[in-house]
Write a protein that holds these residues in place. Structure first.
Motif, short mmCIF file in Angstrom:
data_model
loop_
_atom_site.label_atom_id
_atom_site.label_comp_id
_atom_site.label_asym_id
_atom_site.label_seq_id
_atom_site.Cartn_x
_atom_site.Cartn_y
_atom_site.Cartn_z
N THR A 147 15.45 34.39 42.40
CA THR A 147 15.67 32.97 42.64
C THR A 147 16.40 32.31 41.48
O THR A 147 16.30 32.74 40.33
N ARG A 148 17.13 31.25 41.82
CA ARG A 148 17.81 30.44 40.81
C ARG A 148 17.06 29.13 40.66
O ARG A 148 16.93 28.37 41.63
N ILE A 149 16.58 28.86 39.45
CA ILE A 149 15.71 27.70 39.19
C ILE A 149 16.30 26.85 38.07
O ILE A 149 16.70 27.36 37.02
N GLU A 150 16.32 25.53 38.31
CA GLU A 150 16.67 24.60 37.25
C GLU A 150 15.38 24.16 36.55
O GLU A 150 14.43 23.72 37.19
N LEU A 151 15.36 24.29 35.23
CA LEU A 151 14.19 23.88 34.45
C LEU A 151 14.04 22.36 34.48
O LEU A 151 15.00 21.63 34.78
N PRO A 152 12.85 21.84 34.17
CA PRO A 152 12.65 20.39 34.14
C PRO A 152 13.67 19.68 33.25
O PRO A 152 13.95 20.13 32.13
N GLN A 153 14.21 18.59 33.75
CA GLN A 153 15.30 17.87 33.08
C GLN A 153 14.83 16.66 32.27
O GLN A 153 15.66 15.86 31.83
N GLY A 154 13.52 16.52 32.08
CA GLY A 154 13.02 15.37 31.34
C GLY A 154 13.26 14.09 32.12
O GLY A 154 12.77 13.94 33.24
N SER A 155 14.07 13.20 31.58
CA SER A 155 14.36 11.95 32.28
C SER A 155 15.50 12.10 33.28
O SER A 155 15.86 11.16 33.96
N GLY A 156 16.06 13.32 33.38
CA GLY A 156 17.16 13.56 34.31
C GLY A 156 16.67 13.87 35.71
O GLY A 156 15.46 13.82 36.01
N ASP A 157 17.59 14.22 36.58
CA ASP A 157 17.30 14.50 37.99
C ASP A 157 16.90 15.97 38.15
O ASP A 157 17.71 16.86 37.90
N ASP A 158 15.69 16.23 38.59
CA ASP A 158 15.20 17.60 38.78
C ASP A 158 15.52 18.10 40.18
O ASP A 158 15.37 17.36 41.17
N THR A 159 15.93 19.37 40.28
CA THR A 159 16.18 19.99 41.58
C THR A 159 15.31 21.23 41.82
O THR A 159 15.10 21.62 42.95
N SER A 160 14.87 21.88 40.76
CA SER A 160 14.03 23.09 40.84
C SER A 160 14.77 24.24 41.52
O SER A 160 15.83 24.65 41.06
N LEU A 161 14.31 24.75 42.68
CA LEU A 161 14.93 25.94 43.28
C LEU A 161 16.27 25.59 43.91
O LEU A 161 16.37 24.66 44.71
N ASN A 162 17.30 26.34 43.52
CA ASN A 162 18.67 26.09 43.99
C ASN A 162 19.21 27.15 44.93
O ASN A 162 20.00 26.84 45.82
N ASP A 163 18.81 28.41 44.75
CA ASP A 163 19.41 29.48 45.53
C ASP A 163 18.48 30.69 45.49
O ASP A 163 17.57 30.76 44.64
N VAL A 164 18.69 31.63 46.40
CA VAL A 164 17.84 32.84 46.46
C VAL A 164 18.68 34.01 46.93
O VAL A 164 19.61 33.87 47.74
N THR A 165 18.35 35.19 46.40
CA THR A 165 18.91 36.46 46.81
C THR A 165 17.78 37.35 47.27
O THR A 165 16.72 37.38 46.64
N MET A 166 17.98 38.07 48.37
CA MET A 166 17.00 39.04 48.86
C MET A 166 17.58 40.45 48.78
O MET A 166 18.80 40.63 48.78
N TYR A 167 16.70 41.44 48.72
CA TYR A 167 17.10 42.83 48.64
C TYR A 167 16.54 43.61 49.82
O TYR A 167 15.41 43.35 50.27
N CYS A 168 17.33 44.57 50.32
CA CYS A 168 16.98 45.35 51.51
C CYS A 168 16.76 46.81 51.10
O CYS A 168 17.57 47.38 50.36
N CYS A 169 15.67 47.42 51.58
CA CYS A 169 15.35 48.80 51.24
C CYS A 169 15.22 49.64 52.51
O CYS A 169 14.86 49.14 53.58
N THR A 170 15.46 50.93 52.36
CA THR A 170 15.26 51.88 53.45
C THR A 170 13.79 52.17 53.64
O THR A 170 12.98 51.98 52.74
#
Length: 211
Positions: free
Chosen positions: A188-211
């Motif tokens: 996962t792609r996560i934005e850390l807390p921005q203090g007084s800024g605008d927080d978004t937290s989770l931005n994107d995700v990648t999954m993996y496929c196995c046999t």
């Protein structure tokens, strides 16, 4: 969660390192498992804020048959972050479903600071095979939330499992479909807390496929 771990367990963790797992009522939590995969599954609408965590894989021989989300509810006039985390719940396909859903391993990549975990949603049979991510694009001077929700399809039944996230933004196209047995890992792609800024937290995700 593990504040009452005995000194014996702590000693084992020191001696054996981070690959030790601890059994809990939520399942066995594994970290940094080394496991080969056959494909990487992405979507095109993820946002760019924050940094990618490391890939986290289901234990060898297990596959994700369920998931849960860490979600912050709407904040009114406050700063919304919506989706903060995704957990995969991995089972052994040699077990029957009733047994497997009581004995499973939980894996997650990086997770944001806000929200609470939802109940697990399980495939009635089979494993998670493909996903869509619901993402709100940049709001300019408005309140950005980035990723809001996720949904998966299951391999045997074709059923769709909708996450209990929020409603802002639009769904991506479906990701590449896992051509193996099922999804087996996450990053996962996560934005850390921005203090007084605008927080978004989770931005994107990648999954993996196995046999």
């Amino acid at each position: 969660m593990y504040r009452f771990i005995s000194m014996t367990v702590i000693s084992l963790l020191v001696i054996l390192g981070p690959h030790v797992s601890i059994q809990s009522s939520l399942g066995r939590h594994e970290r940094s498992i080394t496991r080969s995969y056959i494909s990487v599954m992405t979507v095109s609408n993820g946002m760019h804020w924050g940094s990618w965590g490391q890939e986290e894989m289901c234990p060898t021989g297990t596959y994700a048959a369920g998931f849960s989300l860490k979600v912050e509810g709407t904040q009114g006039d406050g700063d919304d972050t919506a989706l903060n985390g995704i957990r995969l719940h991995c089972i052994d396909p040699s077990r029957n479903s009733e047994y497997s859903h009581k004995h499973y391993s939980t894996v997650q990549s990086e997770v944001g600071s806000w929200g609470t975990w939802t109940n697990i949603k399980w495939c009635s049979s089979g494993f998670l095979k493909t996903f869509q991510l619901r993402v709100e694009q940049s709001q300019g001077k408005g309140d950005d939330t980035a990723a809001n929700n996720i949904r998966f399809t299951c391999s045997n039944s074709g059923e769709i499992l909708d996450g209990s996230g929020l409603m802002w933004g639009d769904w991506s196209d479906w990701s590449y479909t896992c051509q193996g047995k099922g999804i087996c890992g996450i990053k996962t792609r996560i934005e850390l807390p921005q203090g007084s800024g605008d927080d978004t937290s989770l931005n994107d995700v990648t999954m993996y496929c196995c046999t």
